[in-house]
Design a protein around this motif. Structure first.
Motif, PDB file in Angstrom:
ATOM      1  N   SER A  77       0.808  -1.221   0.000  1.00  0.00           N
ATOM      2  CA  SER A  77       0.000   0.000   0.000  1.00  0.00           C
ATOM      3  C   SER A  77       0.842   1.273   0.000  1.00  0.00           C
ATOM      4  CB  SER A  77      -0.930   0.019   1.229  1.00  0.00           C
ATOM      5  OG  SER A  77      -0.187   0.228   2.424  1.00  0.00           O
ATOM      6  N   ARG A  78       2.149   1.155   0.190  1.00  0.00           N
ATOM      7  CA  ARG A  78       3.003   2.344   0.187  1.00  0.00           C
ATOM      8  C   ARG A  78       3.162   2.938  -1.200  1.00  0.00           C
ATOM      9  NH1 ARG A  78       3.967   4.636   5.064  1.00  0.00           N
ATOM     10  NH2 ARG A  78       5.531   5.819   3.907  1.00  0.00           N
ATOM     11  N   GLY A  79       2.809   2.206  -2.243  1.00  0.00           N
ATOM     12  CA  GLY A  79       2.810   2.745  -3.597  1.00  0.00           C
ATOM     13  C   GLY A  79       4.165   2.814  -4.268  1.00  0.00           C
ATOM     14  N   VAL A  80       5.164   2.083  -3.705  1.00  0.00           N
ATOM     15  CA  VAL A  80       6.485   2.005  -4.330  1.00  0.00           C
ATOM     16  C   VAL A  80       6.848   0.532  -4.476  1.00  0.00           C
ATOM     17  CG1 VAL A  80       7.250   4.222  -3.357  1.00  0.00           C
ATOM     18  CG2 VAL A  80       7.716   2.087  -2.107  1.00  0.00           C
ATOM     19  N   PRO A  81       7.798   0.207  -5.362  1.00  0.00           N
ATOM     20  CA  PRO A  81       8.212  -1.193  -5.478  1.00  0.00           C
ATOM     21  C   PRO A  81       8.756  -1.728  -4.149  1.00  0.00           C
ATOM     22  CG  PRO A  81       9.069   0.094  -7.310  1.00  0.00           C
ATOM     23  CD  PRO A  81       8.496   1.074  -6.341  1.00  0.00           C
ATOM     24  N   VAL A  82       8.400  -2.974  -3.841  1.00  0.00           N
ATOM     25  CA  VAL A  82       8.858  -3.628  -2.613  1.00  0.00           C
ATOM     26  C   VAL A  82       9.585  -4.906  -3.019  1.00  0.00           C
ATOM     27  CG1 VAL A  82       8.196  -4.576  -0.370  1.00  0.00           C
ATOM     28  CG2 VAL A  82       6.830  -2.732  -1.392  1.00  0.00           C
ATOM     29  N   PHE A  83      10.902  -4.911  -2.902  1.00  0.00           N
ATOM     30  CA  PHE A  83      11.723  -6.044  -3.315  1.00  0.00           C
ATOM     31  C   PHE A  83      11.922  -6.973  -2.124  1.00  0.00           C
ATOM     32  CE2 PHE A  83      12.815  -2.445  -6.048  1.00  0.00           C
ATOM     33  CZ  PHE A  83      12.587  -3.006  -7.301  1.00  0.00           C
ATOM     34  N   ILE A  84      11.545  -8.235  -2.306  1.00  0.00           N
ATOM     35  CA  ILE A  84      11.567  -9.184  -1.193  1.00  0.00           C
ATOM     36  C   ILE A  84      12.163 -10.523  -1.619  1.00  0.00           C
ATOM     37  CG2 ILE A  84       9.474  -8.117  -0.229  1.00  0.00           C
ATOM     38  CD1 ILE A  84       7.976 -10.723  -1.061  1.00  0.00           C
TER      39      ILE A  84
END
Length: 277
Positions: A77-84
């Motif tokens: 929901s933060r609206g940025v890419p989340v690399f995991i």
């Protein structure tokens, strides 16, 4: 370019203290793994679920999946890419090692896909390369130990399977690193072996004082010298060190720990650590 780095959350929603960043990096362990307490209490003589029965174990696993999903929905929901990458408790399912350890098929089912499904900003990096703004992010998840049986005294079938799995992981990562044409961020669930970030500090543990980081991660760093390695898993340590020219970050444990990484070209411009006092 700025990255917010979060550590092992274990079902807790993160408290974000840095306000400006272009992407998020998180090295796994989004679920809770309620069976962890049972595992540590009774040891490893038999699978944890046998101590409580399969009915209770199923309910635990279902809750784990829901909490992991809730954490990733929050990050999404933060609206940025989340690399995991997946952590060792993120219900990834069968590998060569877990097949031998857990005979119950329900435990070996891959629920990680269910946890991340439909979350458009979540970018799984496990044995993948993700390009982002001039950087190559290469991931290696799941690792929860040295990867190679350095402390084993028996060269039995378990030993041989561990060595085979180690060599397979190295082979997969070598291919990704050889093909990378940009500065590399290496995202590993476990920190590299034999640094100040992977030493067990627990007097009640038979492994107290030993190093328990990943030898896969260590060998890849020594061979390819990525700009930075971002990892977690070892809860005792929150901080940084170096292997050669590579900066190593242990992103820590819990929702109150944040790291801000700023990269400019092939250099780290700043690296800030925050934890609630």
């Amino acid at each position: 370019m700025k990255f917010l780095i979060l550590g092992d959350l274990h079902g807790s929603l993160p408290k974000i203290h840095f306000k400006q960043f272009d992407a998020i990096i998180a090295p796994g362990d989004f679920c809770t793994f309620e069976g962890r307490k049972i595992l540590f209490k009774h040891g490893k003589d038999k699978p944890w679920y046998e101590f409580i029965g399969k009915k209770k174990a199923k309910a635990m696993i279902e809750r784990d999946v829901k909490t992991g999903r809730r954490v990733l929905e929050k990050l999404n929901s933060r609206g940025v890419p989340v690399f995991i990458v997946p952590g060792n408790i993120d219900n990834y399912g069968s590998t060569g090692l877990t097949k031998a350890q857990y005979k119950w098929k329900y435990v070996r089912k891959n629920r990680y896909k269910e946890i991340i499904r439909g979350l458009s900003n979540i970018k799984d990096c496990h044995f993948k390369t993700r390009d982002f703004n001039g950087m190559a992010i290469i991931g290696y998840g799941l690792s929860s130990w040295t990867d190679y049986p350095v402390y084993s005294k028996k060269k039995d079938s378990k030993y041989r399977e561990a060595v085979r799995h180690f060599n397979l992981c190295i082979k997969k990562l070598v291919k990704l690193f050889r093909n990378a044409k940009k500065p590399i961020i290496f995202l590993s669930h476990n920190v590299p072996y034999n640094t100040r970030l992977d030493k067990i500090i627990n007097k009640s543990s038979p492994m107290n004082g030993r190093h328990f980081g990943s030898l896969v991660t260590r060998q890849i760093i020594e061979k390819y010298k990525p700009l930075i390695c971002i990892a977690g898993h070892m809860h005792e340590h929150f901080g940084k060190c170096k292997i050669g020219k590579t900066t190593i970050v242990n992103a820590g444990f819990g929702p109150d720990k944040n790291v801000l990484l700023e990269v400019e070209g092939n250099k780290i411009k700043q690296l800030k650590f925050y934890k609630k006092k």
